[in-house]
Design an enzyme around this catalytic site. Structure first.
Site, PDB file in Angstrom:
ATOM      1  N   GLU A 181       0.838  -1.207   0.000  1.00 49.69           N
ATOM      2  CA  GLU A 181       0.000   0.000   0.000  1.00 49.69           C
ATOM      3  C   GLU A 181       0.867   1.249   0.000  1.00 49.69           C
ATOM      4  O   GLU A 181       0.531   2.256  -0.607  1.00 49.69           O
ATOM      5  CB  GLU A 181      -0.957  -0.015   1.202  1.00 49.69           C
ATOM      6  CG  GLU A 181      -1.961  -1.133   1.084  1.00 49.69           C
ATOM      7  CD  GLU A 181      -3.226  -0.915   1.905  1.00 49.69           C
ATOM      8  OE1 GLU A 181      -3.456   0.205   2.387  1.00 49.69           O
ATOM      9  OE2 GLU A 181      -3.983  -1.887   2.051  1.00 49.69           O
ATOM     10  N   GLU A 182       2.005   1.168   0.705  1.00 47.27           N
ATOM     11  CA  GLU A 182       2.931   2.307   0.731  1.00 47.27           C
ATOM     12  C   GLU A 182       3.409   2.616  -0.689  1.00 47.27           C
ATOM     13  O   GLU A 182       3.427   3.765  -1.127  1.00 47.27           O
ATOM     14  CB  GLU A 182       4.114   1.959   1.644  1.00 47.27           C
ATOM     15  CG  GLU A 182       5.225   2.990   1.616  1.00 47.27           C
ATOM     16  CD  GLU A 182       6.275   2.757   2.694  1.00 47.27           C
ATOM     17  OE1 GLU A 182       5.996   2.022   3.659  1.00 47.27           O
ATOM     18  OE2 GLU A 182       7.373   3.322   2.564  1.00 47.27           O
ATOM     19  N   ARG A 183       3.775   1.564  -1.409  1.00 49.00           N
ATOM     20  CA  ARG A 183       4.308   1.769  -2.765  1.00 49.00           C
ATOM     21  C   ARG A 183       3.244   2.330  -3.697  1.00 49.00           C
ATOM     22  O   ARG A 183       3.514   3.227  -4.500  1.00 49.00           O
ATOM     23  CB  ARG A 183       4.847   0.440  -3.310  1.00 49.00           C
ATOM     24  CG  ARG A 183       6.101   0.005  -2.590  1.00 49.00           C
ATOM     25  CD  ARG A 183       6.541  -1.389  -2.963  1.00 49.00           C
ATOM     26  NE  ARG A 183       7.688  -1.774  -2.153  1.00 49.00           N
ATOM     27  CZ  ARG A 183       7.870  -2.978  -1.625  1.00 49.00           C
ATOM     28  NH1 ARG A 183       6.977  -3.933  -1.834  1.00 49.00           N
ATOM     29  NH2 ARG A 183       8.933  -3.234  -0.897  1.00 49.00           N
ATOM     30  N   ILE A 186       2.645   6.030  -2.906  1.00 47.50           N
ATOM     31  CA  ILE A 186       3.719   6.909  -3.392  1.00 47.50           C
ATOM     32  C   ILE A 186       3.626   7.079  -4.906  1.00 47.50           C
ATOM     33  O   ILE A 186       3.783   8.183  -5.440  1.00 47.50           O
ATOM     34  CB  ILE A 186       5.098   6.356  -2.962  1.00 47.50           C
ATOM     35  CG1 ILE A 186       5.253   6.530  -1.445  1.00 47.50           C
ATOM     36  CG2 ILE A 186       6.232   7.031  -3.720  1.00 47.50           C
ATOM     37  CD1 ILE A 186       6.450   5.839  -0.840  1.00 47.50           C
TER      38      ILE A 186
END
Ligand SMILES: Cc1cc2nc3c(=O)[nH]c(=O)nc-3n(C[C@H](O)[C@H](O)[C@H](O)COP(=O)(O)OP(=O)(O)OC[C@H]3O[C@@H](n4cnc5c(N)ncnc54)[C@H](O)[C@@H]3O)c2cc1C
Length: 284
Positions: A181-183, A186
């Site tokens: 989810e972070e990727r 971003i």
């Protein structure tokens, strides 16, 4: 609200329109980096006590993975959480932690056994007002200065074992999933900021005169900007595809990693290429 992940992507893309990287990053840590594991694997207690207030905007979350000696190599972290009665006792430190100085809780990755490196880690919620926690001053960064980043130290920090997320020993895998989810966040966030950069360069070069005509009348400049916009659209397609598959419940580690890799590279390429067309104004 029952909304799927595509709504987070829309928000992330819109946050990319904020004219600074720090604010969307700080928000993204709260929404897409420090809390997905609580939503997915947290017990009712963990979700009621920490996730619900984080969603309501009443508590700030941070994610404590990196350490002074372990960044890319997450498996090499040294912070430990040792069982003692009904508690864990935590010792170690975390480095470069976004939101650290204002966080109410840390989603902490720590070693909870002597098993091999990928099987000995757990995610544990640590309230930041627990005795034994201390923080460095805000780190002096090159950019994203509106987002606070600090080191966190743990000296015999005692938290109840019910603060564990999911199963003990599953922390590494849960964190790798949380990184998806972070990727995606971003990658989605970078789209709008690159578009702003290209569009403002179009406007400037349309107005700026050199050799008796607008800069943009030189096709070489148009070619370059068109190529950059094409790359942004390709990244958008990749990011949306990864999001769609994620919503369908698929593992998108590969696509999300590709999208984040490309967004980092392209953000640098777009800003550098556009800056050149601003001439001296680009340095102001
Ligand atoms: C602004 C900011 C905010 C951050 N926020 C957080 C946060 O909230 N929570 C958190 O846990 N962490 C956070 N981090 C830490 C970030 O996740 C790490 O910096 C990142 O994982 C890289 O780790 P490192 O800095 O230790 O680099 P290193 O692991 O030391 O790597 C240095 C360089 O070597 C390369 N490299 C490493 N291994 C290899 C290899 N095998 N082959 C070839 N090249 C290699 C890397 O790609 C990198 O370019 C933040 C960092 C920054 C700068």
């Amino acid at each position: 609200m029952g909304l799927d992940y595509s709504y987070e992507m829309i928000a992330a893309e819109a946050f990319g329109g904020i004219r600074c990287g720090g604010v969307p990053m700080a928000i993204g840590v709260q929404t897409n980096m420090a809390t997905p594991a609580l939503a997915r694997f947290g017990s009712d207690y963990v979700r009621d006590s920490f996730l619900a207030p984080a969603i309501a905007g009443e508590q700030v979350a941070c994610i404590g993975v990196s350490e002074p000696g372990a960044g890319s190599d997450v498996s090499g972290i040294k912070t430990t959480a040792i069982k003692d009665g009904d508690d864990y006792i935590i010792n170690g430190s975390k480095m470069w932690i976004t939101n650290a100085t204002q966080a109410d809780f840390i989603c902490l990755l720590a070693n909870t056994s002597d098993e091999p490196a990928h099987k000995n880690k757990s995610l544990i919620i640590v309230p930041t007002d627990t005795a034994g926690i201390s923080f460095s001053d805000k780190l002096d960064k090159l950019g994203m200065r509106s987002s606070d980043t600090a080191q966190i130290f743990f000296d015999n920090v005692r938290v109840p074992q019910r603060n564990l997320i999911g199963h003990e020993g599953a922390g590494f895998v849960m964190q790798m999933q949380q990184f998806q989810e972070e990727r995606l966040y971003i990658a989605a966030m970078s789209l709008k900021s690159m578009e702003i950069c290209i569009n403002e360069t179009l406007t400037y070069t349309r107005e700026r005169q050199a050799f008796g005509k607008p800069l943009l009348a030189n096709q070489s400049i148009l070619f370059r900007l068109a190529e950059l916009q094409t790359e942004v659209e390709l990244l958008r397609a990749l990011t949306y595809q990864a999001c769609e598959q994620y919503v369908q419940g698929e593992d998108v580690t590969r696509l999300a990693s590709m999208a984040k890799l490309k967004s980092g590279r392209l953000s640098r390429e777009v800003s550098d290429a556009c800056l050149q067309y601003w001439g001296g104004m680009g340095f102001m």
